[in-house]
Design a protein around this motif. Sequence first.
Motif, PDB file in Angstrom:
ATOM      1  N   ALA A   1       2.613  -0.504   4.657  1.00 37.08           N
ATOM      2  CA  ALA A   1       1.211  -0.853   4.398  1.00 37.08           C
ATOM      3  C   ALA A   1       0.473  -1.123   5.701  1.00 37.08           C
ATOM      4  CB  ALA A   1       1.140  -2.066   3.486  1.00 37.08           C
ATOM      5  N   LEU A   2       1.138  -1.788   6.637  1.00 34.38           N
ATOM      6  CA  LEU A   2       0.517  -2.044   7.935  1.00 34.38           C
ATOM      7  C   LEU A   2       0.226  -0.741   8.668  1.00 34.38           C
ATOM      8  CD1 LEU A   2      -0.323  -4.255   9.952  1.00 34.38           C
ATOM      9  CD2 LEU A   2       1.990  -4.115  10.890  1.00 34.38           C
ATOM     10  N   GLY A   3       1.198   0.155   8.681  1.00 35.46           N
ATOM     11  CA  GLY A   3       0.989   1.449   9.322  1.00 35.46           C
ATOM     12  C   GLY A   3      -0.106   2.254   8.648  1.00 35.46           C
ATOM     13  N   LEU A   4      -0.151   2.186   7.317  1.00 36.81           N
ATOM     14  CA  LEU A   4      -1.188   2.891   6.575  1.00 36.81           C
ATOM     15  C   LEU A   4      -2.561   2.308   6.886  1.00 36.81           C
ATOM     16  CD1 LEU A   4      -1.660   5.106   4.470  1.00 36.81           C
ATOM     17  CD2 LEU A   4      -1.411   3.352   2.718  1.00 36.81           C
ATOM     18  N   GLY A   5      -2.659   0.977   6.958  1.00 37.16           N
ATOM     19  CA  GLY A   5      -3.932   0.334   7.293  1.00 37.16           C
ATOM     20  C   GLY A   5      -4.391   0.693   8.694  1.00 37.16           C
ATOM     21  N   ILE A   6      -3.459   0.720   9.636  1.00 38.29           N
ATOM     22  CA  ILE A   6      -3.814   1.091  11.011  1.00 38.29           C
ATOM     23  C   ILE A   6      -4.259   2.545  11.067  1.00 38.29           C
ATOM     24  CG2 ILE A   6      -2.832   1.498  13.305  1.00 38.29           C
ATOM     25  CD1 ILE A   6      -1.126  -1.028  12.840  1.00 38.29           C
ATOM     26  N   ALA A   7      -3.536   3.420  10.354  1.00 43.30           N
ATOM     27  CA  ALA A   7      -3.912   4.841  10.354  1.00 43.30           C
ATOM     28  C   ALA A   7      -5.299   5.043   9.752  1.00 43.30           C
ATOM     29  CB  ALA A   7      -2.873   5.645   9.588  1.00 43.30           C
ATOM     30  N   LEU A   8      -5.621   4.328   8.682  1.00 45.73           N
ATOM     31  CA  LEU A   8      -6.950   4.460   8.064  1.00 45.73           C
ATOM     32  C   LEU A   8      -8.032   3.875   8.957  1.00 45.73           C
ATOM     33  CD1 LEU A   8      -6.129   3.627   4.336  1.00 45.73           C
ATOM     34  CD2 LEU A   8      -6.689   5.864   5.308  1.00 45.73           C
ATOM     35  N   SER A   9      -7.719   2.791   9.680  1.00 50.08           N
ATOM     36  CA  SER A   9      -8.695   2.206  10.605  1.00 50.08           C
ATOM     37  C   SER A   9      -8.961   3.134  11.775  1.00 50.08           C
ATOM     38  CB  SER A   9      -8.199   0.862  11.129  1.00 50.08           C
ATOM     39  OG  SER A   9      -8.098  -0.067  10.094  1.00 50.08           O
ATOM     40  N   VAL A  10      -7.908   3.743  12.302  1.00 49.98           N
ATOM     41  CA  VAL A  10      -8.056   4.668  13.422  1.00 49.98           C
ATOM     42  C   VAL A  10      -8.839   5.906  12.982  1.00 49.98           C
ATOM     43  CG1 VAL A  10      -6.756   6.201  14.971  1.00 49.98           C
ATOM     44  CG2 VAL A  10      -6.039   3.841  14.655  1.00 49.98           C
ATOM     45  N   ALA A  11      -8.688   6.282  11.713  1.00 48.68           N
ATOM     46  CA  ALA A  11      -9.406   7.446  11.198  1.00 48.68           C
ATOM     47  C   ALA A  11     -10.906   7.174  11.058  1.00 48.68           C
ATOM     48  CB  ALA A  11      -8.826   7.874   9.858  1.00 48.68           C
ATOM     49  N   GLY A  12     -11.326   5.910  11.227  1.00 42.69           N
ATOM     50  CA  GLY A  12     -12.745   5.596  11.191  1.00 42.69           C
ATOM     51  C   GLY A  12     -13.241   5.053   9.868  1.00 42.69           C
ATOM     52  N   LEU A  13     -12.380   4.617   9.005  1.00 43.22           N
ATOM     53  CA  LEU A  13     -12.780   4.062   7.720  1.00 43.22           C
ATOM     54  C   LEU A  13     -13.341   2.660   7.942  1.00 43.22           C
ATOM     55  CD1 LEU A  13     -12.481   5.405   4.923  1.00 43.22           C
ATOM     56  CD2 LEU A  13     -10.533   3.934   4.533  1.00 43.22           C
ATOM     57  N   PRO A  14     -14.539   2.376   7.439  1.00 42.52           N
ATOM     58  CA  PRO A  14     -15.118   1.041   7.607  1.00 42.52           C
ATOM     59  C   PRO A  14     -14.283  -0.003   6.853  1.00 42.52           C
ATOM     60  CG  PRO A  14     -16.696   2.528   6.555  1.00 42.52           C
ATOM     61  CD  PRO A  14     -15.438   3.286   6.765  1.00 42.52           C
ATOM     62  N   PRO A  15     -14.323  -1.263   7.306  1.00 42.59           N
ATOM     63  CA  PRO A  15     -13.498  -2.304   6.672  1.00 42.59           C
ATOM     64  C   PRO A  15     -13.781  -2.484   5.178  1.00 42.59           C
ATOM     65  CG  PRO A  15     -14.359  -3.094   8.762  1.00 42.59           C
ATOM     66  CD  PRO A  15     -14.991  -1.767   8.502  1.00 42.59           C
ATOM     67  N   ALA A  16     -14.978  -2.281   4.729  1.00 44.81           N
ATOM     68  CA  ALA A  16     -15.296  -2.440   3.304  1.00 44.81           C
ATOM     69  C   ALA A  16     -14.563  -1.385   2.469  1.00 44.81           C
ATOM     70  CB  ALA A  16     -16.792  -2.356   3.088  1.00 44.81           C
ATOM     71  N   GLN A  17     -14.518  -0.166   2.955  1.00 45.21           N
ATOM     72  CA  GLN A  17     -13.830   0.901   2.239  1.00 45.21           C
ATOM     73  C   GLN A  17     -12.317   0.843   2.432  1.00 45.21           C
ATOM     74  OE1 GLN A  17     -15.578   4.482   3.679  1.00 45.21           O
ATOM     75  NE2 GLN A  17     -17.340   4.394   2.285  1.00 45.21           N
ATOM     76  N   LEU A  18     -11.877   0.226   3.531  1.00 47.32           N
ATOM     77  CA  LEU A  18     -10.447   0.140   3.834  1.00 47.32           C
ATOM     78  C   LEU A  18      -9.709  -0.637   2.745  1.00 47.32           C
ATOM     79  CD1 LEU A  18      -8.260   0.780   5.961  1.00 47.32           C
ATOM     80  CD2 LEU A  18      -8.781  -1.426   6.988  1.00 47.32           C
ATOM     81  N   GLU A  19     -10.257  -1.752   2.311  1.00 49.78           N
ATOM     82  CA  GLU A  19      -9.607  -2.544   1.269  1.00 49.78           C
ATOM     83  C   GLU A  19      -9.532  -1.781  -0.041  1.00 49.78           C
ATOM     84  OE1 GLU A  19     -10.320  -6.689  -1.116  1.00 49.78           O
ATOM     85  OE2 GLU A  19     -11.078  -6.524   0.932  1.00 49.78           O
ATOM     86  N   GLY A  20     -10.600  -1.075  -0.409  1.00 51.25           N
ATOM     87  CA  GLY A  20     -10.591  -0.277  -1.635  1.00 51.25           C
ATOM     88  C   GLY A  20      -9.601   0.875  -1.571  1.00 51.25           C
ATOM     89  N   GLU A  21      -9.477   1.489  -0.408  1.00 51.57           N
ATOM     90  CA  GLU A  21      -8.533   2.608  -0.243  1.00 51.57           C
ATOM     91  C   GLU A  21      -7.087   2.121  -0.342  1.00 51.57           C
ATOM     92  OE1 GLU A  21      -7.362   6.527   0.257  1.00 51.57           O
ATOM     93  OE2 GLU A  21      -9.339   5.711  -0.185  1.00 51.57           O
ATOM     94  N   ILE A  22      -6.795   0.961   0.252  1.00 45.44           N
ATOM     95  CA  ILE A  22      -5.434   0.410   0.173  1.00 45.44           C
ATOM     96  C   ILE A  22      -5.112   0.023  -1.266  1.00 45.44           C
ATOM     97  CG2 ILE A  22      -3.992  -1.542   0.863  1.00 45.44           C
ATOM     98  CD1 ILE A  22      -5.182  -1.275   3.653  1.00 45.44           C
ATOM     99  N   GLN A  23      -6.093  -0.537  -2.000  1.00 48.48           N
ATOM    100  CA  GLN A  23      -5.873  -0.867  -3.414  1.00 48.48           C
ATOM    101  C   GLN A  23      -5.598   0.398  -4.231  1.00 48.48           C
ATOM    102  OE1 GLN A  23      -5.580  -3.727  -4.976  1.00 48.48           O
ATOM    103  NE2 GLN A  23      -5.871  -4.924  -3.114  1.00 48.48           N
ATOM    104  N   ARG A  24      -6.310   1.473  -3.917  1.00 49.10           N
ATOM    105  CA  ARG A  24      -6.108   2.733  -4.632  1.00 49.10           C
ATOM    106  C   ARG A  24      -4.723   3.307  -4.354  1.00 49.10           C
ATOM    107  NH1 ARG A  24      -6.082   7.965  -3.891  1.00 49.10           N
ATOM    108  NH2 ARG A  24      -6.556   7.882  -1.682  1.00 49.10           N
ATOM    109  N   LEU A  25      -4.258   3.191  -3.119  1.00 49.28           N
ATOM    110  CA  LEU A  25      -2.951   3.733  -2.759  1.00 49.28           C
ATOM    111  C   LEU A  25      -1.793   2.928  -3.358  1.00 49.28           C
ATOM    112  CD1 LEU A  25      -3.568   4.685   0.959  1.00 49.28           C
ATOM    113  CD2 LEU A  25      -3.280   6.234  -0.969  1.00 49.28           C
ATOM    114  N   GLN A  26      -2.043   1.673  -3.727  1.00 47.53           N
ATOM    115  CA  GLN A  26      -0.987   0.849  -4.298  1.00 47.53           C
ATOM    116  C   GLN A  26      -0.890   0.986  -5.813  1.00 47.53           C
ATOM    117  OE1 GLN A  26      -1.798  -3.110  -2.897  1.00 47.53           O
ATOM    118  NE2 GLN A  26      -0.843  -2.738  -0.923  1.00 47.53           N
ATOM    119  N   GLN A  27      -1.686   1.818  -6.411  1.00 45.99           N
ATOM    120  CA  GLN A  27      -1.630   2.031  -7.854  1.00 45.99           C
ATOM    121  C   GLN A  27      -0.325   2.746  -8.214  1.00 45.99           C
ATOM    122  OE1 GLN A  27      -3.815   0.855 -10.126  1.00 45.99           O
ATOM    123  NE2 GLN A  27      -4.736  -0.155  -8.357  1.00 45.99           N
ATOM    124  N   PRO A  28       0.189   2.481  -9.426  1.00 48.81           N
ATOM    125  CA  PRO A  28       1.435   3.152  -9.835  1.00 48.81           C
ATOM    126  C   PRO A  28       1.330   4.671  -9.770  1.00 48.81           C
ATOM    127  CG  PRO A  28       0.923   1.376 -11.340  1.00 48.81           C
ATOM    128  CD  PRO A  28      -0.255   1.515 -10.417  1.00 48.81           C
TER     129      PRO A  28
END
Length: 186
Positions: free
Chosen positions: A62-89
Amino acid sequence: MPDNPYQTPAANLAMPDDPYQAPAVDLTAPPEPRQPGALWKAVLFGVLIDTGGTLAFVTLLALGLGIALSVAGLPPAQLEGEIQRLQQPFSGFWLTSIAVGLGFSLLGGYVCARIAHRPSLRPVYVLAACSFVFGALLGGLTNGWILFLLLSASGIASNLLGGWLYQRHHWPARQYQPPHTSKALD
């Protein structure tokens, strides 16, 4: 006692007549049997490997995924929503986490059986029960009962498979032996 406490005994200093001759060792003597280990230690290390290894891997993923999404330029508001989406079953992140978690469950069962070193799987049963409880306490029920029970059954099966793999290799006498037959049938 010799004057020098670091000097080896004289019996060990005796040199053979032929320096190229192999030392005399009785290779026909059976090795001393390994003593069983402490059950609490076996279960503790099994739980640490199973639960701790899974949590450490998922956290690093999850940490690596968050760093990769941040480096890709995803704003912090969308970053939390994207991580929640990726954790879905049944997402890629979730399936990877489950697969690696089952691998750690298998390794935990193997280590538990190895440390206990007993001809039964009782320590591994205790490990599976502890892993079930820790899974429930760590949020296993967030996705519903059916999914929790399915994943718990998979984890328990992985623990038992790890223990069985150790048993199969180190306790060959427990393999099936046919019942005693009478001489009249031979």
